[in-house]
Design a protein around this motif. Structure first.
Motif, mmCIF file in Angstrom:
data_model
loop_
_atom_site.group_PDB
_atom_site.id
_atom_site.type_symbol
_atom_site.label_atom_id
_atom_site.label_comp_id
_atom_site.label_asym_id
_atom_site.label_seq_id
_atom_site.Cartn_x
_atom_site.Cartn_y
_atom_site.Cartn_z
ATOM 1 N N THR A 78 0.833 -1.215 0.000
ATOM 2 C CA THR A 78 0.000 0.000 0.000
ATOM 3 C C THR A 78 0.862 1.257 0.000
ATOM 4 O OG1 THR A 78 -1.671 -1.237 1.229
ATOM 5 C CG2 THR A 78 -1.944 1.139 1.161
ATOM 6 N N LEU A 79 1.899 1.282 0.859
ATOM 7 C CA LEU A 79 2.788 2.451 0.913
ATOM 8 C C LEU A 79 3.512 2.683 -0.408
ATOM 9 C CD1 LEU A 79 4.524 2.418 4.433
ATOM 10 C CD2 LEU A 79 2.901 4.096 3.549
ATOM 11 N N THR A 80 3.922 1.585 -1.054
ATOM 12 C CA THR A 80 4.635 1.703 -2.338
ATOM 13 C C THR A 80 3.775 2.411 -3.367
ATOM 14 O OG1 THR A 80 5.950 -0.274 -1.910
ATOM 15 C CG2 THR A 80 5.740 0.392 -4.204
ATOM 16 N N TRP A 81 2.521 1.950 -3.512
ATOM 17 C CA TRP A 81 1.635 2.571 -4.508
ATOM 18 C C TRP A 81 1.330 4.033 -4.148
ATOM 19 C CZ3 TRP A 81 2.195 -2.186 -6.419
ATOM 20 C CH2 TRP A 81 1.896 -2.381 -7.771
ATOM 21 N N LEU A 82 1.212 4.306 -2.863
ATOM 22 C CA LEU A 82 0.916 5.664 -2.393
ATOM 23 C C LEU A 82 2.097 6.589 -2.664
ATOM 24 C CD1 LEU A 82 -1.587 6.814 -0.982
ATOM 25 C CD2 LEU A 82 -0.452 6.475 1.199
ATOM 26 N N ILE A 83 3.297 6.151 -2.272
ATOM 27 C CA ILE A 83 4.502 6.985 -2.446
ATOM 28 C C ILE A 83 4.797 7.198 -3.933
ATOM 29 C CG2 ILE A 83 7.026 7.000 -2.126
ATOM 30 C CD1 ILE A 83 6.441 5.620 0.652
#
Length: 482
Positions: A78-83
């Motif tokens: 989730t963090l990867t796609w957000l960042i």
């Protein structure tokens, strides 16, 4: 916060930021070739690399080879796609191509999640380098999804993927065997992209547009550097893109088996057969309706019908016709297609064909049990018995998907949008399609929606792309407990 090893999370995110900075430099090179400003890409690349370096050094320790736990995987994904989406919005903002922060983030999220919904009203006035970056975000997002759903999710048993997306020998853990598969998949992805570029060039499309459209097709993204999408191109170009959209909606394990000459595995793959049958039946039905009710010639009806059907089912979102001008029943079928999705382990979004297939098998068993109440009738997929956990996982996913769709639609109606626009905006963003119906149809865009609606749809794009569970579990209190 739980028993997290943040070093593992940081290491994966730092690697992704390094890849992203390289992609930004490629877009910068396009800017130099086109005589456009390179500053938006250079500044963003430096920032992405610097943050990546900080995370990389923060992650260095003896725990460097610590395997990724399931808990860490949910957060990392989730963090990867957000960042990546937030970083990807910076070239739009710095260049002034999209001055609004909300709009730039929407466009970037739409790119990386391979949705293809856009807030741009006039695409062709933008610098070529910005349009290249926009299409490149699709391509990066597409390969990211392949890695996620074929390698990471099955290995970590996320969202029931391990139950039907790969053979058991590939599901154990991230092993050298799986790395080998990953490299094969990358080769297949690149080969499809290069093959499409060559075929589009052969049809008279220039190198810039061929590359952008190939990125959008193979990643089932749908961003086009042209205002009229694919409508202005020759029938040859439209057929080439239809074929590659269809291929991009196939589980990438199928071409892997093809390379390995494992034809038995391909023959046994029920989802592959089901996918082709569904596309064929709906495509023929729409084509016949265009001939009967709109008086189109057989070839035009076939080309238009199949292009739109394949585009929506594979969640690509390219368009050659305004399907809202079709008979009501025809565009209602197109709306229904928004819930189908391509195959698991493809770049396509949506609920996915295998889940629909399992739901249908459940319905068939319910009817069979009405006549034989005590019969033990197992559900089989690819000639193997599906256990109860796998079956429940699929039924829960479909229910959850529809619940998120209804909730999102209601929120958009409360924000003042009409029912058709609300429902189709949510359906198209969750499935990663692009155009909807109502005021967000194939000849319109999302620019006129209120800011709050764009933020909600951006969240839904990431939630839908990451298979719902991955994002929703982060909001569960038990997830953060030790």
């Amino acid at each position: 916060m739980g028993n997290f090893n943040f070093r593992v999370v940081f290491r994966i995110i730092s690697n992704n930021l390094f890849i992203l900075s390289a992609a930004l430099l490629i877009s910068g090179a396009v800017a130099i070739l086109a005589g456009e400003q390179v500053k938006p890409f250079l500044e963003t690349a430096v920032l992405a690399f610097a943050v990546g370096l900080m995370l990389y050094y923060a992650a260095r320790s003896k725990a460097d080879h610590h395997p990724l736990s399931r808990k860490e995987a949910y957060l990392t994904v989730t963090l990867t796609w957000l960042i990546m989406s937030l970083t990807g919005s910076l070239p739009y903002l710095i260049s002034g191509a999209i001055p609004s922060v909300t709009d730039a983030i929407f466009e970037s999220v739409s790119g990386f999640t391979t949705t293809g919904s856009s807030i741009l009203t006039d695409i062709e006035v933008l610098p070529k380098s910005i349009l290249f970056w926009r299409s490149l975000t699709h391509w990066i997002g597409g390969i990211g999804i392949i890695v996620l759903v074929i390698i990471i999710m099955p290995a970590l048993k996320i969202g029931g993927y391990h139950l039907f997306s790969m053979e058991s020998s590939l599901q154990e853990k991230i092993s050298p065997r799986i790395k080998t598969v990953g490299i094969y998949l990358l080769y297949i992805y690149i080969s499809l992209t290069v093959a499409e570029i060559i075929l589009l060039l052969a049809g008279g499309m220039n190198i810039f547009e061929s590359t952008c459209h190939a990125f959008g097709t193979v990643a089932t993204g749908g961003f086009s550097p042209r205002n009229d999408s694919i409508a202005g191109y020759s029938p040859y170009i439209q057929y080439v893109i239809t074929i590659f959209m269809l291929l991009a909606g196939v589980n990438f394990i199928i071409p892997y088996y093809l390379v390995k000459k494992d034809f038995l595995k391909i023959r046994q793959n029920e989802e592959f057969r089901f996918y082709l049958v569904v596309v064929f039946i709906i495509g023929i039905f729409i084509s016949l309706s265009l001939m009967k009710d709109m008086g189109k010639s057989a070839e035009t009806a076939f080309r238009e019908g199949f292009f739109q059907v394949v585009s929506i089912i594979t969640c690509t979102g390219f368009a050659t016709a305004d399907y809202l001008q079709w008979p009501v029943y025809a565009w209602l079928i197109i709306f229904f297609c928004m819930f189908l999705g391509g195959s698991t382990g493809s770049t396509a979004g949506g609920i996915k064909m295998v889940r629909h297939l399992i739901v249908m098998k459940n319905v068939r068993i319910i009817f069979r049990r009405l006549s034989s109440p005590h019969a033990m009738i197992p559900i089989r997929l690819n000639k193997k018995m599906l256990n109860e956990e796998a079956n429940n996982s699929v039924l829960t996913f479909v229910t959850l998907y529809l619940m998120v769709f209804i909730t999102g639609s209601v929120i958009l109606v409360l924000l003042g949008l009409d029912g058709a626009t609300s429902a189709s905006s949510v359906a198209t963003c969750m499935a990663g399609i692009g155009p909807g119906i109502g005021s967000v149809g194939p000849v319109s865009n999302f620019a006129h929606l209120p800011q709050a609606a764009k933020i909600i749809l951006s969240v839904l794009m990431i939630t839908g792309r990451l298979e719902i569970y991955t994002v929703l579990i982060l909001f569960s209190p038990s997830y953060w407990k030790k």
